[in-house]
Design an enzyme around this catalytic site. Structure first.
Site, PDB file in Angstrom:
ATOM      1  N   ALA A  84      48.061 -29.573  33.825  1.00 26.37           N
ATOM      2  CA  ALA A  84      49.376 -29.313  33.227  1.00 26.37           C
ATOM      3  C   ALA A  84      50.470 -30.207  33.802  1.00 26.37           C
ATOM      4  O   ALA A  84      51.285 -30.765  33.064  1.00 26.37           O
ATOM      5  CB  ALA A  84      49.736 -27.837  33.429  1.00 26.37           C
ATOM      6  N   CYS A 125      56.503   4.014  34.474  1.00 28.74           N
ATOM      7  CA  CYS A 125      55.891   5.321  34.713  1.00 28.74           C
ATOM      8  C   CYS A 125      54.927   5.627  33.575  1.00 28.74           C
ATOM      9  O   CYS A 125      55.298   5.562  32.400  1.00 28.74           O
ATOM     10  CB  CYS A 125      56.949   6.418  34.834  1.00 28.74           C
ATOM     11  SG  CYS A 125      56.189   8.051  34.997  1.00 28.74           S
ATOM     12  N   ASN A 176      45.208 -29.150  28.117  1.00 26.81           N
ATOM     13  CA  ASN A 176      44.113 -28.415  28.746  1.00 26.81           C
ATOM     14  C   ASN A 176      43.064 -29.443  29.161  1.00 26.81           C
ATOM     15  O   ASN A 176      42.750 -30.332  28.378  1.00 26.81           O
ATOM     16  CB  ASN A 176      43.497 -27.409  27.752  1.00 26.81           C
ATOM     17  CG  ASN A 176      42.684 -26.333  28.444  1.00 26.81           C
ATOM     18  OD1 ASN A 176      41.837 -26.627  29.280  1.00 26.81           O
ATOM     19  ND2 ASN A 176      42.949 -25.076  28.110  1.00 26.81           N
ATOM     20  N   GLN A 212      51.621 -15.952  28.330  1.00 29.80           N
ATOM     21  CA  GLN A 212      50.684 -14.851  28.573  1.00 29.80           C
ATOM     22  C   GLN A 212      50.676 -14.507  30.060  1.00 29.80           C
ATOM     23  O   GLN A 212      50.047 -13.551  30.472  1.00 29.80           O
ATOM     24  CB  GLN A 212      49.276 -15.259  28.142  1.00 29.80           C
ATOM     25  CG  GLN A 212      49.165 -15.581  26.668  1.00 29.80           C
ATOM     26  CD  GLN A 212      47.875 -16.342  26.360  1.00 29.80           C
ATOM     27  OE1 GLN A 212      46.823 -15.743  26.160  1.00 29.80           O
ATOM     28  NE2 GLN A 212      47.941 -17.654  26.312  1.00 29.80           N
ATOM     29  N   ASN A 213      51.338 -15.317  30.846  1.00 30.86           N
ATOM     30  CA  ASN A 213      51.281 -15.132  32.299  1.00 30.86           C
ATOM     31  C   ASN A 213      52.183 -13.991  32.744  1.00 30.86           C
ATOM     32  O   ASN A 213      53.255 -13.781  32.196  1.00 30.86           O
ATOM     33  CB  ASN A 213      51.675 -16.427  33.011  1.00 30.86           C
ATOM     34  CG  ASN A 213      50.696 -17.549  32.696  1.00 30.86           C
ATOM     35  OD1 ASN A 213      49.601 -17.286  32.197  1.00 30.86           O
ATOM     36  ND2 ASN A 213      51.078 -18.777  32.967  1.00 30.86           N
ATOM     37  N   CYS A 224      59.680  12.017  37.465  1.00 31.70           N
ATOM     38  CA  CYS A 224      58.792  13.036  36.881  1.00 31.70           C
ATOM     39  C   CYS A 224      57.517  13.274  37.679  1.00 31.70           C
ATOM     40  O   CYS A 224      56.739  14.170  37.351  1.00 31.70           O
ATOM     41  CB  CYS A 224      58.436  12.638  35.444  1.00 31.70           C
ATOM     42  SG  CYS A 224      57.221  11.323  35.355  1.00 31.70           S
ATOM     43  N   HIS A 229      52.426 -10.520  27.867  1.00 34.16           N
ATOM     44  CA  HIS A 229      51.550  -9.593  28.591  1.00 34.16           C
ATOM     45  C   HIS A 229      52.263  -8.900  29.753  1.00 34.16           C
ATOM     46  O   HIS A 229      51.614  -8.384  30.655  1.00 34.16           O
ATOM     47  CB  HIS A 229      50.303 -10.339  29.079  1.00 34.16           C
ATOM     48  CG  HIS A 229      49.420 -10.799  27.949  1.00 34.16           C
ATOM     49  ND1 HIS A 229      48.362 -11.683  28.115  1.00 34.16           N
ATOM     50  CD2 HIS A 229      49.443 -10.501  26.620  1.00 34.16           C
ATOM     51  CE1 HIS A 229      47.781 -11.894  26.939  1.00 34.16           C
ATOM     52  NE2 HIS A 229      48.421 -11.197  26.020  1.00 34.16           N
ATOM     53  N   CYS A 247      56.280   8.337  40.342  1.00 34.31           N
ATOM     54  CA  CYS A 247      57.619   8.255  39.768  1.00 34.31           C
ATOM     55  C   CYS A 247      58.539   9.285  40.439  1.00 34.31           C
ATOM     56  O   CYS A 247      58.193  10.471  40.529  1.00 34.31           O
ATOM     57  CB  CYS A 247      57.516   8.529  38.271  1.00 34.31           C
ATOM     58  SG  CYS A 247      59.092   8.655  37.437  1.00 34.31           S
TER      59      CYS A 247
HETATM   60  N1  APR Z   1      46.177 -27.424  33.730  1.00 34.80           N
HETATM   61  C1  APR Z   1      46.008 -27.006  32.453  1.00 34.80           C
HETATM   62  N2  APR Z   1      45.053 -26.155  32.076  1.00 34.80           N
HETATM   63  C2  APR Z   1      44.216 -25.696  33.010  1.00 34.80           C
HETATM   64  C3  APR Z   1      44.334 -26.066  34.353  1.00 34.80           C
HETATM   65  C4  APR Z   1      45.375 -26.965  34.701  1.00 34.80           C
HETATM   66  N3  APR Z   1      45.561 -27.393  35.959  1.00 34.80           N
HETATM   67  N4  APR Z   1      43.360 -25.436  35.044  1.00 34.80           N
HETATM   68  C5  APR Z   1      42.680 -24.677  34.167  1.00 34.80           C
HETATM   69  N5  APR Z   1      43.199 -24.835  32.925  1.00 34.80           N
HETATM   70  C6  APR Z   1      42.784 -24.204  31.671  1.00 34.80           C
HETATM   71  C7  APR Z   1      41.326 -23.830  31.586  1.00 34.80           C
HETATM   72  O1  APR Z   1      40.572 -24.921  31.070  1.00 34.80           O
HETATM   73  C8  APR Z   1      41.359 -22.651  30.621  1.00 34.80           C
HETATM   74  O2  APR Z   1      41.215 -23.097  29.281  1.00 34.80           O
HETATM   75  O3  APR Z   1      43.485 -22.990  31.607  1.00 34.80           O
HETATM   76  C9  APR Z   1      42.750 -22.063  30.801  1.00 34.80           C
HETATM   77  C10 APR Z   1      42.803 -20.723  31.491  1.00 34.80           C
HETATM   78  O4  APR Z   1      42.161 -19.784  30.674  1.00 34.80           O
HETATM   79  P1  APR Z   1      42.125 -18.246  31.060  1.00 34.80           P
HETATM   80  O5  APR Z   1      41.726 -18.086  32.486  1.00 34.80           O
HETATM   81  O6  APR Z   1      41.296 -17.551  30.043  1.00 34.80           O
HETATM   82  O7  APR Z   1      43.651 -17.802  30.972  1.00 34.80           O
HETATM   83  P2  APR Z   1      44.487 -17.356  29.693  1.00 34.80           P
HETATM   84  O8  APR Z   1      44.114 -18.135  28.490  1.00 34.80           O
HETATM   85  O9  APR Z   1      45.902 -17.359  30.104  1.00 34.80           O
HETATM   86  O10 APR Z   1      44.012 -15.869  29.506  1.00 34.80           O
HETATM   87  C11 APR Z   1      44.623 -15.089  28.528  1.00 34.80           C
HETATM   88  O11 APR Z   1      43.429 -13.181  29.305  1.00 34.80           O
HETATM   89  O12 APR Z   1      42.645 -11.603  30.826  1.00 34.80           O
HETATM   90  C12 APR Z   1      43.648 -11.943  29.972  1.00 34.80           C
HETATM   91  O13 APR Z   1      45.775 -11.012  30.106  1.00 34.80           O
HETATM   92  C13 APR Z   1      45.008 -12.062  30.641  1.00 34.80           C
HETATM   93  O14 APR Z   1      46.919 -13.330  29.884  1.00 34.80           O
HETATM   94  C14 APR Z   1      45.540 -13.402  30.184  1.00 34.80           C
HETATM   95  C15 APR Z   1      44.711 -13.662  28.954  1.00 34.80           C
END
Ligand code: APR
Length: 321
Positions: free
Chosen positions: A303, A200, A285, A174-175, A222, A192, A219
């Site tokens: 992580a 554009c 997590n 999702q990153n 266009c 994402h 752009c």
């Molecule tokens: N290692 C592992 N997990 C971690 C760490 C770490 N060092 N630090 C934080 N976390 C966990 C948090 O506990 C949380 O559950 O990472 C998660 C981050 O959650 P979000 O900030 O909600 O990120 P994400 O799940 O990727 O969000 C999804 O939301 O706004 C949208 O498009 C954006 O892709 C994103 C989507």
């Protein structure tokens, strides 16, 4: 089938257009993030009948009843002998912002989360861009600056190295930060989009761009506005990318979720496919999430440390270089 991004509620509808409802629910959100009405389900998914008001409840309602829910809850793993990456042939890493947190990229929710400081309704949806593209670009240039200062961490590298072996390793992320690619992963599905690509808004042409800040906002073809080629709230995910992710997840034998709060759909649905396909499912997590019940193994910690554990002393995977 098109899939809009939304945060765990369970009915159809629009996203940024539903701000007033979103705001009222966000006040009581257990995750402290924004809530957007408007869930779309894939054709294989059951559509719940009503909007629910709690994000956690919504995530649970979105899941079909499952045998694993009735089964005894697997223990959170402390010291253990497995699972180990080397024992699996088809591995999917499903990553979220927590994957990059130790690189210094802010997460979205929780302490220091981007959506705590910045209102996505002003900076991360098409309506906001239509209203004030310059402000939206200012926010994304700020994010470019943040990410440009960060490097892949050991966790990214372990994943990349696991993909250099015989096993088929796919990253479904999702990153938008591009750190998986930078660390050498090759098989990546960016659900994402990517902060370093622009599109554009008028003619749809795309362009890679690593400028920080991005200054060219119109752009050349266009004259329309360039926008970041990322998926904002209420945007549709690329159907082919989502389809590939589902296929790969359905057929993998190890599914490792890393650092996602599991509240943003349709991505948050993907672990269901791993369960249906009978993969071993590992959640990395520090905190429990609304999806934790879907996993066989919970690695509660950062992580890098937990991926190191999955690498189990393997020198190829753990090479610090
Ligand atoms: N290692 C592992 N997990 C971690 C760490 C770490 N060092 N630090 C934080 N976390 C966990 C948090 O506990 C949380 O559950 O990472 C998660 C981050 O959650 P979000 O900030 O909600 O990120 P994400 O799940 O990727 O969000 C999804 O939301 O706004 C949208 O498009 C954006 O892709 C994103 C989507």
């Amino acid at each position: 089938m098109l899939h809009r991004v939304h945060v765990g509620s369970t009915s159809g509808g629009d996203s940024c257009a539903g701000h007033s409802r979103a705001r009222s629910r966000a006040a009581t959100s257990p995750i402290g993030g924004a809530t957007i009405p408007g869930v779309r389900y894939g054709s294989s998914q059951r559509a719940p009948a009503k909007i629910v008001t709690s994000i956690a409840a919504a995530a649970i309602m979105a899941r079909p009843a499952s045998p694993s829910r009735a089964a005894p809850r697997p223990a959170t793993i402390g010291a253990m002998s497995g699972p180990h990456l080397r024992d699996f042939n088809r591995i999917v890493f499903f990553t979220g912002a927590g994957m990059s947190a130790e690189s210094g990229v802010p997460t979205y929710r929780g302490a220091g989360g981007i959506w705590k400081e910045y209102d996505y309704r002003r900076y991360a949806c098409q309506d906001a861009f239509n209203r004030d593209p310059a402000a939206v670009w200012e926010f994304h240039n700020y994010r470019r600056r943040l990410v440009a200062a960060c490097a892949p961490n050991l966790g990214h590298r372990i994943i990349a190295r696991a993909g250099q072996r015989e096993a088929r390793v796919t990253v479904v992320t999702q990153n938008i930060d591009g750190l998986h690619a930078l660390s050498g992963s090759r098989d990546i599905l960016e659900l994402h989009g990517n902060l370093w690509r622009v599109r554009c808004d008028t003619c749809g042409v795309k362009q890679q761009d690593s400028h920080e800040p991005r200054e060219q906002l119109r752009c050349d073809g266009c004259g329309g506005w360039w926008r970041p080629d990322i998926v904002w709230f209420g945007d549709f995910l690329d159907d082919a990318t989502l389809h590939s992710a589902k296929q790969l997840i359905s057929s993998c034998d190890l599914f490792v979720s890393v650092g996602t709060s599991a509240v943003v759909y349709p991505a948050a649905q993907l672990p269901e496919y791993a369960r249906a396909g009978k993969a071993l499912r590992v959640e990395i997590n520090p905190d429990e999430t609304p999806a934790s019940d879907l996993y066989d193994v919970h690695l509660r910690g950062p992580a890098t440390e937990m991926l190191t554990r999955l690498a189990d002393g393997d020198p190829h995977l753990l090479d610090p270089a």
